[in-house]
Enzyme design. Sequence first.
Site, PDB file in Angstrom:
ATOM      1  N   HIS A 237      34.925  16.572  63.242  1.00 16.35           N
ATOM      2  CA  HIS A 237      36.042  15.935  62.423  1.00 16.35           C
ATOM      3  C   HIS A 237      36.027  16.559  61.019  1.00 16.35           C
ATOM      4  CE1 HIS A 237      33.055  14.608  59.276  1.00 16.35           C
ATOM      5  NE2 HIS A 237      32.348  14.317  60.136  1.00 16.35           N
ATOM      6  N   CYS A 253      27.130  15.976  61.967  1.00 15.61           N
ATOM      7  CA  CYS A 253      28.303  16.268  62.736  1.00 15.61           C
ATOM      8  C   CYS A 253      28.829  17.458  62.234  1.00 15.61           C
ATOM      9  CB  CYS A 253      29.389  15.235  62.040  1.00 15.61           C
ATOM     10  SG  CYS A 253      29.364  13.444  62.664  1.00 15.61           S
TER      11      CYS A 253
END
Length: 300
Positions: A237, A253
């Site tokens: 992301h 992440c």
Amino acid sequence: MIVLLGSCTGKNRQISEKKSAIVLLSSEQASKSLLPQPIKLNRNVTIGEYFGYIDSLVQHYDSLVPYPLSEHILVKHNSWIIDTLANTDYYRMKARDSFIYDQKKQIALPKGNLLQIPDSLRACQLYEDFSNTEIDINIPEYKLRIFQDSLLLYEFLVRVGQNRTRYLKMGDRETDLRTKQGKGIIVNHVKDPDFYNPVDGKQFYLTKRDDNRTTLMPQIPWIETEINGVRNGQMIHPTTNPKSLGKAYSNGCIGTREADAWVIYYHAPIGTKIKIRYDLETYEEGMVISVFKDIYDYQN
């Protein structure tokens, strides 16, 4: 020339299953007779409206073409859309002396532009391209690459998980924040993500940028991975703070620039292969050309 609809192999087999009544078409028929007219945009479409608008087009035109139309097929065929979305990046706009507080109000599809619907030959090629695409991430190098077959299409700087454990309220446990390695696939897209602090579980709507200015959180898709058969919430992301790229900074992440996130998303439909590795050396023609820091202390 005779073209067999659904000649694409592998996961693209669904092309041949959609309209079984149509078996053989000449290339002229495939490219003209079944091809709807280009769509002329009669108004500006903002980022806040973008996904709903694209989804409505896909739903409508899917019934008019002899293959399963998807958002990724439509947008990759009209690649100018990806460039337009990438250029809404806060820092790209800032470089053009434009401060953007609410990214959702930026124009994704400008009035007057044309959207072309791909014919079956082009759609088949795009399906093949997607099936041969792999996302490759090397953790200590802080690099995400997109390959099609053995051809390198893109290379992006990323951030990865920190080398520590931490209590996260969202998981209600001590969590190893290191980015997980292995092979897998893309399993989900979150097109309009909500934002929560994983440490305290509180939702937030604003972000402080690297220039110390505050904006609303942007609407850019998040990509969910499944690694070694496990969906552990590890996402690809965008970050609103690109100064953190090239560092072990996240809660696990893989973070990217806003512009890069759009490019990655449109090369990663559901089912796209992904490999996350931890290679401290890179080679060229059998020779070591780079040695990276062991950021997770695996050698110890």
